[in-house]
Scaffold this active site. Structure first.
Site, PDB file in Angstrom:
ATOM      1  N   HIS A  84       0.855  -1.190   0.000  1.00 14.44           N
ATOM      2  CA  HIS A  84       0.000   0.000   0.000  1.00 14.44           C
ATOM      3  C   HIS A  84       0.889   1.237   0.000  1.00 14.44           C
ATOM      4  O   HIS A  84       2.102   1.134   0.196  1.00 14.44           O
ATOM      5  CB  HIS A  84      -0.893   0.015   1.254  1.00 14.44           C
ATOM      6  CG  HIS A  84      -0.091   0.181   2.510  1.00 14.44           C
ATOM      7  ND1 HIS A  84       0.478  -0.887   3.178  1.00 14.44           N
ATOM      8  CD2 HIS A  84       0.281   1.294   3.195  1.00 14.44           C
ATOM      9  CE1 HIS A  84       1.148  -0.447   4.214  1.00 14.44           C
ATOM     10  NE2 HIS A  84       1.052   0.886   4.260  1.00 14.44           N
ATOM     11  N   HIS A 123       5.678   5.624  -1.200  1.00 12.93           N
ATOM     12  CA  HIS A 123       6.416   4.394  -1.468  1.00 12.93           C
ATOM     13  C   HIS A 123       5.591   3.197  -1.028  1.00 12.93           C
ATOM     14  O   HIS A 123       4.627   3.334  -0.277  1.00 12.93           O
ATOM     15  CB  HIS A 123       7.756   4.394  -0.716  1.00 12.93           C
ATOM     16  CG  HIS A 123       7.578   4.361   0.766  1.00 12.93           C
ATOM     17  ND1 HIS A 123       7.284   5.495   1.508  1.00 12.93           N
ATOM     18  CD2 HIS A 123       7.616   3.332   1.660  1.00 12.93           C
ATOM     19  CE1 HIS A 123       7.156   5.155   2.787  1.00 12.93           C
ATOM     20  NE2 HIS A 123       7.344   3.854   2.906  1.00 12.93           N
TER      21      HIS A 123
END
Length: 191
Positions: free
Chosen positions: A43, A129
């Protein structure tokens, strides 16, 4: 009593998760990180909330529903690899995404809404990220230049929602979706 942590994040599509998992499967043979993240746990964190008292849960859901209603669905492209932590012994190995104004705006709106509810949020600059692995444990120091030679995952994926996740440290996968917030904003019309 065990504390539970919550966070708001952008989930990845199955195709993006699979692309990263294929990369991680190959990379894990040459990069000795202690833990490789489960594919279902990939995620992009927008806001880490920590423990959320029960009385804040409904206001949080209402605030995230309102934020999502103003945001237009958008797409992201996987791009680049990197690490966080000590240069020769990183604590996080990540897959990046190409800079996208819509993602930065969504994160800003989420932060503003969570701040208004009294959440204490991380003040470091946003570095979107996807964590792939944690805790370098190689016999030799990590060499950052190694990342340039790795064939990073490649995918473009849609972002139609954001999700409130709960962390379950004793489970795999460990992130459980508690609520999803569809991005419902209408695209601007050209005049």
């Amino acid at each position: 009593m065990k504390r539970t942590h919550y966070f708001i994040a952008v989930p990845l599509t199955a195709e993006a998760r699979q692309a990263i998992r294929r990369f991680a499967d190959d990379a894990s043979s040459s990069l000795p990180f202690r833990t490789w993240v489960h594919e279902q746990d990939y995620h992009i964190t927008l806001a880490f909330l920590g423990d959320v008292p029960p009385e804040k849960m409904n206001p949080l859901r209402e605030a995230m529903t309102a934020v999502a209603a103003r945001c237009v669905p958008f797409s992201l492209r996987l791009a680049g690899l990197g690490t966080f932590g000590e240069r020769t012994a990183p604590r996080i190995f990540w897959q990046g995404v190409k800079a996208e104004e819509m993602l930065a705006a969504l994160r800003s709106d989420v932060y503003e809404a969570c701040g208004a509810l009294g959440f204490s949020l991380d003040r470091r600059p946003f570095a979107p990220h996807i964590t792939i692995a944690r805790k370098w444990q190689g016999a030799e120091p990590f060499r950052p230049e190694t990342l340039r030679s790795l064939p990073a995952a490649s995918a473009v994926f849609s972002v139609p929602e954001m999700v409130l996740y709960r962390t379950n440290m004793d489970q795999t996968p460990k992130y459980e979706a508690i609520a999803s917030f569809p991005l419902l904003g209408a695209p601007a019309e050209d005049n």
